[in-house]
Design a protein around this motif. Structure first.
Motif, PDB file in Angstrom:
ATOM      1  N   UNK A 229       9.803  -1.004   0.332  1.00 27.45           N
ATOM      2  CA  UNK A 229      10.643  -2.163   0.008  1.00 27.45           C
ATOM      3  C   UNK A 229       9.767  -3.395  -0.200  1.00 27.45           C
ATOM      4  N   UNK A 230       8.791  -3.579   0.680  1.00 31.32           N
ATOM      5  CA  UNK A 230       7.914  -4.743   0.586  1.00 31.32           C
ATOM      6  C   UNK A 230       7.003  -4.651  -0.642  1.00 31.32           C
ATOM      7  N   UNK A 231       6.368  -3.499  -0.827  1.00 30.22           N
ATOM      8  CA  UNK A 231       5.386  -3.348  -1.904  1.00 30.22           C
ATOM      9  C   UNK A 231       6.034  -3.441  -3.291  1.00 30.22           C
ATOM     10  N   UNK A 232       7.226  -2.862  -3.441  1.00 29.35           N
ATOM     11  CA  UNK A 232       7.915  -2.890  -4.727  1.00 29.35           C
ATOM     12  C   UNK A 232       8.790  -4.136  -4.879  1.00 29.35           C
TER      13      UNK A 232
ATOM     14  N   UNK B  17      -1.407   1.388  -2.158  1.00 24.22           N
ATOM     15  CA  UNK B  17      -1.261   0.389  -1.096  1.00 24.22           C
ATOM     16  C   UNK B  17      -0.381   0.921   0.033  1.00 24.22           C
ATOM     17  N   UNK B  18       0.719   1.559  -0.336  1.00 27.44           N
ATOM     18  CA  UNK B  18       1.632   2.125   0.663  1.00 27.44           C
ATOM     19  C   UNK B  18       0.930   3.236   1.441  1.00 27.44           C
ATOM     20  N   UNK B  19       0.240   4.111   0.735  1.00 30.83           N
ATOM     21  CA  UNK B  19      -0.438   5.231   1.389  1.00 30.83           C
ATOM     22  C   UNK B  19      -1.492   4.747   2.379  1.00 30.83           C
ATOM     23  N   UNK B  20      -2.262   3.737   2.013  1.00 31.22           N
ATOM     24  CA  UNK B  20      -3.309   3.222   2.904  1.00 31.22           C
ATOM     25  C   UNK B  20      -2.707   2.688   4.200  1.00 31.22           C
ATOM     26  N   UNK B  21      -1.646   1.916   4.080  1.00 29.07           N
ATOM     27  CA  UNK B  21      -1.012   1.353   5.280  1.00 29.07           C
ATOM     28  C   UNK B  21      -0.309   2.438   6.090  1.00 29.07           C
ATOM     29  N   UNK B  22       0.241   3.438   5.410  1.00 29.12           N
ATOM     30  CA  UNK B  22       0.889   4.545   6.108  1.00 29.12           C
ATOM     31  C   UNK B  22      -0.134   5.331   6.928  1.00 29.12           C
ATOM     32  N   UNK B  23      -1.302   5.589   6.365  1.00 27.66           N
ATOM     33  CA  UNK B  23      -2.344   6.315   7.089  1.00 27.66           C
ATOM     34  C   UNK B  23      -2.789   5.550   8.339  1.00 27.66           C
ATOM     35  N   UNK B  24      -2.898   4.246   8.231  1.00 24.80           N
ATOM     36  CA  UNK B  24      -3.234   3.432   9.406  1.00 24.80           C
ATOM     37  C   UNK B  24      -2.168   3.597  10.482  1.00 24.80           C
ATOM     38  N   UNK B  25      -0.913   3.559  10.072  1.00 25.99           N
ATOM     39  CA  UNK B  25       0.202   3.690  11.006  1.00 25.99           C
ATOM     40  C   UNK B  25       0.197   5.068  11.685  1.00 25.99           C
ATOM     41  N   UNK B  26       0.031   6.114  10.902  1.00 25.01           N
ATOM     42  CA  UNK B  26      -0.001   7.474  11.468  1.00 25.01           C
ATOM     43  C   UNK B  26      -1.164   7.611  12.448  1.00 25.01           C
TER      44      UNK B  26
END
Length: 148
Positions: A58-61, A135-144
């Motif tokens: 939602x934020x990125x798009x 961008x989403x994938x990078x932040x998702x990996x940090x979260x995981x």
């Protein structure tokens, strides 16, 4: 991977080995690999990842939260396709379970994953999609990595 990217990767790995040693570098990389995936049996973590992923999309798009699941506007569909693809990539959730989460059919999830793969394969023609996905994938990996 291009030769330039591989050389950059190799130089970075050499710096890490020089700084922390070979055994610690191996341990670090193995730890990273095992911490970038959420098992299906960890249902609470999968739910957290899904909710976080939606908020990132939602934020990125640059979308409205309340329209995310139902809008047929291309940006909303693209954001959902990113979510489908990333959930399949980093969790063991099945297509039907992802569909339930997004209030859509298994077929819609499968189509979205396929379309996302196609767009990622041709980054020049899909630059905004690919940029947002990365961008989403990078932040998702940090979260995981943090929740594991």
């Amino acid at each position: 991977m291009s030769a330039k990217n591989y050389q950059t990767l190799q130089k970075s790995i050499d710096k890490v080995v020089g700084k922390i040693g070979l055994d610690n570098t191996i341990h670090l990389l193995e730890s990273f690999i095992s911490n970038t995936y959420v098992k299906h049996t960890q249902q609470e973590k999968v739910r957290m990842v899904s909710q976080y992923l939606i908020s990132l999309a939602v934020k990125e798009f640059e979308l409205e939260d309340e329209l995310f699941l139902h809008s047929n506007v291309r940006e909303y569909r693209d954001a959902r396709m990113c979510c489908f693809h990333l959930l399949r990539k980093y969790t063991e959730d099945t297509l039907p379970k992802i569909g339930l989460m997004f209030q859509c059919s298994e077929r819609t999830v499968e189509y979205g994953c396929g379309k996302a793969s196609e767009r990622l394969a041709v980054p020049k023609g899909n630059s905004r999609f690919v940029t947002n996905y990365i961008a989403i994938e990078a932040r998702l990996l940090e979260f995981i990595g943090r929740i594991n």
